[in-house]
Design an enzyme around this catalytic site. Structure first.
Site, PDB file in Angstrom:
ATOM      1  N   HIS A   1      27.692   6.894 -46.130  1.00 13.79           N
ATOM      2  CA  HIS A   1      27.849   6.644 -46.350  1.00 13.79           C
ATOM      3  C   HIS A   1      28.987   7.876 -47.456  1.00 13.79           C
ATOM      4  O   HIS A   1      28.390   9.247 -47.649  1.00 13.79           O
ATOM      5  CB  HIS A   1      28.418   6.026 -47.745  1.00 13.79           C
TER       6      HIS A   1
ATOM      7  N   LYS B   1      29.383   7.334 -53.318  1.00 14.97           N
ATOM      8  CA  LYS B   1      28.809   6.246 -53.669  1.00 14.97           C
ATOM      9  C   LYS B   1      27.699   6.300 -53.911  1.00 14.97           C
ATOM     10  O   LYS B   1      26.725   7.362 -54.105  1.00 14.97           O
ATOM     11  CB  LYS B   1      27.892   5.591 -52.198  1.00 14.97           C
TER      12      LYS B   1
HETATM   13  P1  NAD Z   1      34.637   1.930 -56.865  1.00 17.23           P
HETATM   14  O1  NAD Z   1      34.129   3.056 -57.505  1.00 17.23           O
HETATM   15  O2  NAD Z   1      35.751   2.669 -55.991  1.00 17.23           O
HETATM   16  O3  NAD Z   1      35.444   0.663 -57.561  1.00 17.23           O
HETATM   17  C1  NAD Z   1      34.782  -0.237 -58.375  1.00 17.23           C
HETATM   18  C2  NAD Z   1      35.714  -0.592 -59.239  1.00 17.23           C
HETATM   19  O4  NAD Z   1      35.107  -1.422 -60.210  1.00 17.23           O
HETATM   20  C3  NAD Z   1      36.428   0.223 -60.127  1.00 17.23           C
HETATM   21  O5  NAD Z   1      38.144   0.832 -59.949  1.00 17.23           O
HETATM   22  C4  NAD Z   1      35.792   0.491 -61.333  1.00 17.23           C
HETATM   23  O6  NAD Z   1      36.675   0.710 -62.486  1.00 17.23           O
HETATM   24  C5  NAD Z   1      35.673  -1.271 -61.642  1.00 17.23           C
HETATM   25  N1  NAD Z   1      34.252  -1.501 -62.296  1.00 17.23           N
HETATM   26  C6  NAD Z   1      33.212  -1.436 -62.358  1.00 17.23           C
HETATM   27  N2  NAD Z   1      32.386  -1.985 -63.051  1.00 17.23           N
HETATM   28  C7  NAD Z   1      33.747  -2.977 -64.420  1.00 17.23           C
HETATM   29  C8  NAD Z   1      33.502  -4.001 -64.768  1.00 17.23           C
HETATM   30  N3  NAD Z   1      31.633  -4.389 -65.424  1.00 17.23           N
HETATM   31  N4  NAD Z   1      34.003  -4.081 -64.809  1.00 17.23           N
HETATM   32  C9  NAD Z   1      35.582  -4.433 -64.593  1.00 17.23           C
HETATM   33  N5  NAD Z   1      35.402  -3.507 -63.741  1.00 17.23           N
HETATM   34  C10 NAD Z   1      34.427  -3.370 -63.065  1.00 17.23           C
HETATM   35  O7  NAD Z   1      33.871   1.344 -56.321  1.00 17.23           O
HETATM   36  P2  NAD Z   1      34.207   0.410 -54.437  1.00 17.23           P
HETATM   37  O8  NAD Z   1      33.928   1.203 -53.497  1.00 17.23           O
HETATM   38  O9  NAD Z   1      35.220  -0.102 -54.762  1.00 17.23           O
HETATM   39  O10 NAD Z   1      32.749  -0.444 -54.103  1.00 17.23           O
HETATM   40  C11 NAD Z   1      32.308  -1.405 -55.271  1.00 17.23           C
HETATM   41  C12 NAD Z   1      31.067  -1.796 -54.986  1.00 17.23           C
HETATM   42  O11 NAD Z   1      31.419  -3.129 -53.322  1.00 17.23           O
HETATM   43  C13 NAD Z   1      29.766  -0.754 -54.921  1.00 17.23           C
HETATM   44  O12 NAD Z   1      29.006  -1.511 -55.142  1.00 17.23           O
HETATM   45  C14 NAD Z   1      29.834  -0.801 -53.071  1.00 17.23           C
HETATM   46  O13 NAD Z   1      28.449  -0.371 -52.759  1.00 17.23           O
HETATM   47  C15 NAD Z   1      30.692  -2.414 -52.999  1.00 17.23           C
HETATM   48  N6  NAD Z   1      30.983  -2.458 -51.335  1.00 17.23           N
HETATM   49  C16 NAD Z   1      30.715  -3.995 -51.115  1.00 17.23           C
HETATM   50  C17 NAD Z   1      31.368  -4.018 -49.576  1.00 17.23           C
HETATM   51  C18 NAD Z   1      30.329  -5.182 -48.727  1.00 17.23           C
HETATM   52  O14 NAD Z   1      30.880  -5.108 -47.657  1.00 17.23           O
HETATM   53  N7  NAD Z   1      30.000  -6.250 -49.392  1.00 17.23           N
HETATM   54  C19 NAD Z   1      31.390  -2.670 -48.630  1.00 17.23           C
HETATM   55  C20 NAD Z   1      32.499  -2.189 -49.556  1.00 17.23           C
HETATM   56  C21 NAD Z   1      31.585  -1.408 -50.970  1.00 17.23           C
END
Ligand code: NAD
Length: 267
Positions: A157, A161
């Site tokens: 990743h 991450k």
């Molecule tokens: P990122 O850090 O780019 O984005 C996360 C966003 O959420 C940020 O803008 C942050 O400010 C916001 N955030 C954090 N805590 C918050 C809260 N308490 N309330 C509101 N907003 C909040 O991360 P990302 O790459 O977009 O990934 C987000 C999550 O999704 C991670 O856990 C990642 O592992 C997961 N993910 C899952 C999949 C899937 O298919 N299930 C795919 C990609 C990423």
């Protein structure tokens, strides 16, 4: 028209879902929450996502409570804290939730279970359909191979991450353990030092971090003089975003309860 509130809207996945939703005619992003940039809301017609994402954006009046309304579907890709908060707000409003955040603990799972008593909840560690096919292929391959073939999982990743190993690698390890009839205790996270010969009843999980890899999972199965490698590569977050929107359509009409991606495909 399905009205979606996006939690984590300013993040990598939030933006990918926003892009995917642009080409959907049955679904609209009606609200956005992102605590990293101050809690706020961008109503349709207020200038779109760009209005919300500049530096120093202002707080939405009422925060979450002003954003999530009965009849909405919440799609959450944020953090374990964001997931807990989304589950609590959805429970209060009896609103369906699609959750993709990884690195969750039993506390977040309990919050989702509580929500599932009153509303549908679809959670997946990986929303790509190709990955679901990989999971099925791994289970089928292991059932067709002798038990003494060693299983190792390697995931890659991007450098930003925060959780390791990936939720998907853990799901693959659980699938592999189940196919062998082993419990989850067989998972081994990396190796270092004089660890001795590899025990037969072990599933090694290895996390590689760097650059901009979106998500790459390989399951290696190694026997005497031959090996097998099954691998899925997500090149773009659109792979997860389209799955998440399909999940939003599913929960919009589902009964309260816990669901997974398999339910979406009618299995
Ligand atoms: P990122 O850090 O780019 O984005 C996360 C966003 O959420 C940020 O803008 C942050 O400010 C916001 N955030 C954090 N805590 C918050 C809260 N308490 N309330 C509101 N907003 C909040 O991360 P990302 O790459 O977009 O990934 C987000 C999550 O999704 C991670 O856990 C990642 O592992 C997961 N993910 C899952 C999949 C899937 O298919 N299930 C795919 C990609 C990423």
């Amino acid at each position: 028209m399905i009205s979606v509130v996006l939690v984590g809207a300013g993040g990598r996945m939030g933006r990918a879902i926003e892009r995917a939703a642009e080409s959907a005619d049955d679904l609209v992003i009606a609200g956005r929450v992102d605590e990293g940039l101050a809690e706020r809301l961008s109503e349709p017609g207020s200038g779109g996502p760009a209005a919300g994402y500049g530096a120093g954006g202002e707080a939405a009046p009422g925060g979450w409570n002003g954003v999530v309304r009965p009849g909405d579907v919440v799609v959450e890709f944020s953090s374990p804290e964001g997931l807990r908060r989304a589950a609590a707000v959805c429970r209060e409003r009896r609103v369906p939730l699609v959750s993709g955040t990884t690195g969750v603990t039993s506390g977040e799972e309990a919050a989702l279970d509580a929500l599932a008593e009153v509303a549908p909840v679809l959670r997946a560690a990986n929303f790509s359909l190709g990955l679901l096919a990989l999971r099925r292929a791994v289970s089928a391959a292991l059932r067709g191979l002798p038990d003494d073939w060693d299983i190792e999982i390697v995931e890659r990743h991007h450098r930003a991450k925060v959780d390791s190993p990936s939720g998907t690698a853990l799901a693959l390890a659980r699938d592999a353990a189940q196919a062998r009839g082993w419990d989850d205790g067989v998972v081994r996270h990396g190796r270092s030092g004089r660890v001795g010969p590899r025990p037969g009843r072990e599933i090694g999980v290895h996390s590689v971090r760097g650059g901009t890899w979106v998500g790459d999972h390989a399951v290696l199965v190694a026997g005497q003089g031959e090996s097998l490698e099954l691998r899925h590569v997500a090149e773009d977050r659109a792979a997860f975003a389209h799955g998440a929107l399909a999940a939003a359509r599913f929960v919009a009409h589902a009964r309260p309860g816990r669901y997974g991606l398999e339910d979406l495909l009618g299995e």
